[in-house]
Design an enzyme around this catalytic site. Structure first.
Site, short mmCIF file in Angstrom:
data_model
loop_
_atom_site.label_atom_id
_atom_site.label_comp_id
_atom_site.label_asym_id
_atom_site.label_seq_id
_atom_site.Cartn_x
_atom_site.Cartn_y
_atom_site.Cartn_z
CD GLU A 118 -59.90 -40.43 -35.06
OE1 GLU A 118 -60.85 -41.00 -34.53
OE2 GLU A 118 -58.74 -40.88 -35.05
CG ASP A 147 -57.87 -40.63 -31.96
OD1 ASP A 147 -57.71 -39.41 -31.75
OD2 ASP A 147 -58.93 -41.22 -31.71
CG ASP A 179 -55.58 -45.70 -32.32
OD1 ASP A 179 -55.78 -45.06 -33.37
OD2 ASP A 179 -56.50 -45.96 -31.52
CD GLU A 218 -59.78 -48.86 -36.21
OE1 GLU A 218 -60.66 -48.18 -36.76
OE2 GLU A 218 -59.46 -49.99 -36.61
CE1 TYR A 234 -56.79 -41.86 -28.89
CE2 TYR A 234 -55.32 -43.76 -28.97
CZ TYR A 234 -56.45 -43.09 -29.41
OH TYR A 234 -57.25 -43.68 -30.37
NE ARG A 268 -60.78 -46.50 -28.69
CZ ARG A 268 -61.44 -45.37 -28.91
NH1 ARG A 268 -60.76 -44.29 -29.27
NH2 ARG A 268 -62.74 -45.29 -28.77
CG HIS A 271 -50.17 -45.37 -27.83
ND1 HIS A 271 -49.56 -44.61 -28.78
CD2 HIS A 271 -51.16 -46.06 -28.45
CE1 HIS A 271 -50.17 -44.82 -29.94
NE2 HIS A 271 -51.13 -45.70 -29.77
#
Length: 863
Positions: free
Chosen positions: A7, A80, A82, A84, A296, A298, A343
């Site tokens: 990203e 990432d 997740d 998103e 990570y 989030r 996670h």
């Protein structure tokens, strides 16, 4: 050679280091596609078909990936881990397929890693998978919901509530929390109560404090001592009796550490300990993650990988000794009903590395230190205490006092870390008590009554707001920062000393939505919708079915409001807010009767700016107004009446202070028969208009003050107070539009500044002119790594900002310009350009050549 897409350029740089020359690592710069902000981007009639558009700023990043695929016909999507991130990978695949850059024989795989370390990246590359379409569908549902609510509800607000901006699905619910808390505070009525404390002494001369708990043989409740008279009687009851120690009870106690951080708890603790907002916290954590220092950031998870637990226990033993390592590892499990994707917690990637051993910027150092300490503490031994309670009383049983305290026997995890509190309160248990023996006398050194008043609930901080949203199941970790930021950007909420305070327009939006769209700003409804989104990601629900169920009722609610007139809406808001805005008068009577004219009725009105006020129905004959909210008796008594406040006379003229459309002003005399305005002058913002005295008003009415002719050109120099404060003007008259203006530092300078100082200030102003180039450069960061051209940090009127080519992007509040990095600047520039729909200008050739050369600079590591 496969093309790996991540990203951000910072992450690409780190991963490139681990993968080496056998891979081409490029950045997508976040999302590459979004819904165009226009009608029809989501079509409920076509099974919620969505029209996507590649952002203008993202086209060159997609092109760079497409160009790389011409030579390297394999694509690895490493965004990432997740919802998103999964969506970004899907968008990239769709966009590249549409460009025909992905062919039938192009292998496309998805990899995820929870930490950017060599081991984690290497392991992920060995375990590729397909894009998880269930996660993508959960994203599609959330994005469509947000679009449908925002695009259909915001126009209703604009038409029915002057000054309102827009409404978001979760932001509106968050705003409701803040508004309802403020109304609780305003409706709160303090209650008086008293307590009595005594400073007692042992026969050995040591002192300790005890609190009265029994009076007249009855155990005291909080409000039993209601006033000063009752408190004095209690004091005399203690003083008139001999006291002895009736019991000493010591009990062992233990405290266990808090679990390691997840997103919400990290944001809360960063707010408590550093005053760091949710957005700043996540931005800093992002940089730590991209540099490979933490996992990570989030996540809803609090579990820790077994190897990380072992590493933490080893680090604890090495640093603090074996006694700080518990016999068994601590296992933490989520209490949240809907933990998102599974996670790991937020933790350091290297448990042995403390903040001092890493080269970090100040904000990163603070946040990393917090994460490192919390992680180690979560695996440390419990703290052990001995809690002691001493009961002291009179022989007749009429009076009893209690003293409490504790001794730390073993500090355990407290040696490293203790969780902060949202609202600090005094804790008697933290006191150390002297040695006290049962049966010994207790001497009375002093007996003191203390007056207290009950306190209203505190306003939310970002920490307590995030905590409350988490408790209610509203939003998700990745959304908390943007939700809290959005309601402030829309000017629905302001932050003062860390506390969130709703503005008038925020209150009105909340009242409107709770009255006409109550279901959609309901806490349970929003939480249930979040559960349904999680069911989609788990494969237990179809995303279009969830949307269809929502849209059917929401569309009907929108249609019901379409015929409403603004006056109907305001009347309804007046009705709903009547108990709040017009509480019963102490002396009785109609609380909505205008106190000025005695005939009109008071009601809430809105201004074009979106603010609100209370006004009289007899306007314009009666110009009574007061601020929005419950009446303030003290403010009413000192307020300027609608007809103005007479200050006295000067030279035969009456001097008034008045309230005007553009703010308070002073006036000499009154309107003439032909309505010619008498001399007037605005009251400076720094002065309270209700406190202006006659002498101050007369001085104001002497303005503008002529200092004299400029020594160089003979043109007049004036001192005056204007819309933006005190200033100098170099012109024949103050009404001239030309000339030179220069700011003065204080109001008093208007009357005191002399010609020498005025000439100097005007000269400095002339010298500083130069259009856009006049801004002061604080730092030059160097050339833009992607497109070339100097990136600088400039000093601006509203704070420091990043400048590159024709793009200016304000630095986040609280950011130190000296510590701002090029990587952060590049991301900020990209966000700004995307928000404005701009293409990157200038240096296009340089940008292209840089992009083409990037794959050739492949760094190191075997496939």
């Amino acid at each position: 050679m496969p093309v790996v897409v991540v990203e951000s350029p910072a992450k690409a740089k780190t991963i490139n280091k681990y993968l080496g020359p056998d891979y081409t690592v490029l950045a997508s710069y976040g999302h590459v596609r979004d819904l165009p902000p226009k009608d029809g981007s989501v079509d409920p009639e076509q099974d919620f078909a969505m029209k996507w558009e590649v952002a203008s700023d993202s086209k060159k990043h997609v092109a760079a990936i497409a160009n790389a695929l011409k030579d390297d016909n394999a694509l690895i999507l490493a965004t990432d881990p997740d919802r998103e991130g999964e969506a970004i990978s899907w968008h990239l695949k769709e966009a590249l397929t549409a460009r025909k850059s992905i062919k039938k024989d192009t292998p496309v795989s998805r990899v995820t890693f929870n930490a950017i370390t060599k081991d984690a990246v290497t392991k992920a590359m060995a375990e590729p998978r397909e894009i998880d379409m269930e996660l993508v569908e959960a994203y599609l549902a959330r994005r469509a919901l947000d679009y449908l609510v925002g695009f259909n509800l915001s126009p209703v607000l604009w038409r029915k509530l002057p000054g309102a901006r827009s409404a978001g699905r979760v932001q509106s619910v968050c705003l409701r929390l803040i508004v309802e808390r403020e109304m609780e505070i305003e409706a709160f009525r303090a209650r008086e109560y008293w307590s009595v404390k005594a400073l007692l002494s042992t026969p050995r001369g040591q002192s300790y404090e005890a609190r009265l708990t029994v009076l007249g043989g009855k155990k005291l409740d909080r409000y039993d001592i209601e006033n000063e008279t009752a408190a004095e009687l209690a004091v005399q009851a203690i003083r008139s009796r001999d006291l002895t120690v009736q019991s000493v009870e010591a009990k062992p106690n233990t405290r266990n550490p808090s679990p390691p951080f997840m997103t919400s708890t990290l944001q809360q603790e960063a707010s408590r300990k550093f005053g760091m907002g949710a957005r700043a916290c996540m931005s800093t954590a992002q940089r730590l993650y991209e540099a490979g220092h933490i996992t990570y950031m989030r996540t809803d998870g609090i579990d820790m990988a077994p190897e990380a637990v072992t590493a933490a226990r080893d680090a604890i033993g090495a640093r603090f000794g074996a006694e700080y390592v518990p016999g068994e590892p601590r296992i933490y499990k989520n209490k949240a009903k809907n933990a998102q994707e599974a996670h790991e917690c937020i933790r350091p990637t290297d448990m042995s590395a403390d903040a001092e051993s890493l080269r970090l910027e100040p904000d990163q150092r603070k946040l990393y230190d917090l994460i490192w300490k919390r992680t180690l503490a979560s695996q440390m031994a419990s703290a052990k205490f001995e809690r002691t309670t001493v009961t002291v009383g009179s022989r007749d049983g009429q009076v009893e006092l209690r003293a409490t305290g504790q001794v730390v026997l073993f500090d355990g995890f407290l040696k490293v870390y203790e969780e902060g509190r949202d609202d600090e309160v005094a804790d008697d248990d933290d006191r150390r008590l002297p040695q006290v023996a049962e049966g010994e006398t207790a001497g009375k050194e002093s007996v003191t009554p203390e007056q207290h008043f009950t306190q209203p609930p505190p306003r939310y901080t970002e920490a307590t707001l995030v905590k409350r949203m988490e408790e209610l199941g509203i939003g998700r970790p990745s959304t908390y920062a943007s939700i809290v930021t959005t309601i402030q950007d829309r000017e629905y909420v302001t932050k003062d000393k860390g506390r969130l305070i709703p503005e008038d327009k925020g209150r009105l939006v909340t009242v409107f939505l709770t009255n006409y769209f109550r279901r959609y700003v309901g806490y349970e409804f929003t939480a249930k919708l979040e559960e349904e989104l999680d069911e989609i990601s788990a494969g237990d629900a179809r995303w279009t079915s969830v949307l269809a169920s929502f849209w059917r009722d929401f569309k009907a609610a929108i249609e019901e409001t379409s015929e409403l007139r603004i006056t109907e809406v305001l009347d309804k808001i007046n009705e709903v807010l009547e108990p709040h805005l017009f509480p019963p008068l102490p002396e009785g009577g109609d609380p909505r009767l205008c106190p000025n004219c005695g005939a009109g009725r008071l009601s809430m009105r809105t201004a074009r700016s979106g603010g609100a006020f209370i006004g009289c129905s007899n306007y314009p004959e009666c110009r009574y107004t007061r601020p929005f909210g419950p009446p303030d008796a003290e403010a009413e008594a000192s307020a300027i009446p609608p007809e103005g406040k007479l200050l006295g006379e000067d030279g035969g003229d009456k001097i008034w202070v008045m309230k005007g459309r553009f703010g308070p002003y002073v006036q000499r005399g009154e309107l003439t028969e032909d309505n010619k305005k008498p001399p007037r002058q605005s009251v400076p913002k720094e002065w309270k208009p209700e406190e202006v005295e006659l002498g101050q008003a007369v001085r104001l009415l002497q303005l503008p003050r002529l200092i004299g002719p400029h020594p160089e050109d003979g043109v007049n120099v004036w001192a005056n107070i204007g819309r933006y404060g005190p200033y100098l003007k170099h012109a024949e008259s103050t009404s001239d539009r030309g000339g030179t203006n220069a700011n003065l530092e204080s109001i008093e300078d208007v009357w005191e500044v002399g010609m020498n100082r005025a000439v100097q200030l005007l000269a400095e102003k002339v010298a500083s002119r130069g259009g856009r180039g006049a801004a002061k450069t604080l730092r030059e960061l160097g050339d833009h790594p992607e497109a070339g051209g100097v990136v600088s940090i400039m000093e601006g009127k509203y704070g420091p900002y990043v400048k590159w080519d024709k793009i200016n992007a304000t630095l986040p509040k609280g950011t130190d310009p000296e510590q701002f990095t090029m990587e952060a600047a590049v991301e900020l520039i990209a966000e700004k350009a995307a928000s404005k729909g701009k293409k990157r200008p200038a240096k296009k050739a340089a940008a292209k050549s840089t992009a083409k050369k990037a794959p050739a600079k492949k760094t190191a590591a075997k496939k």
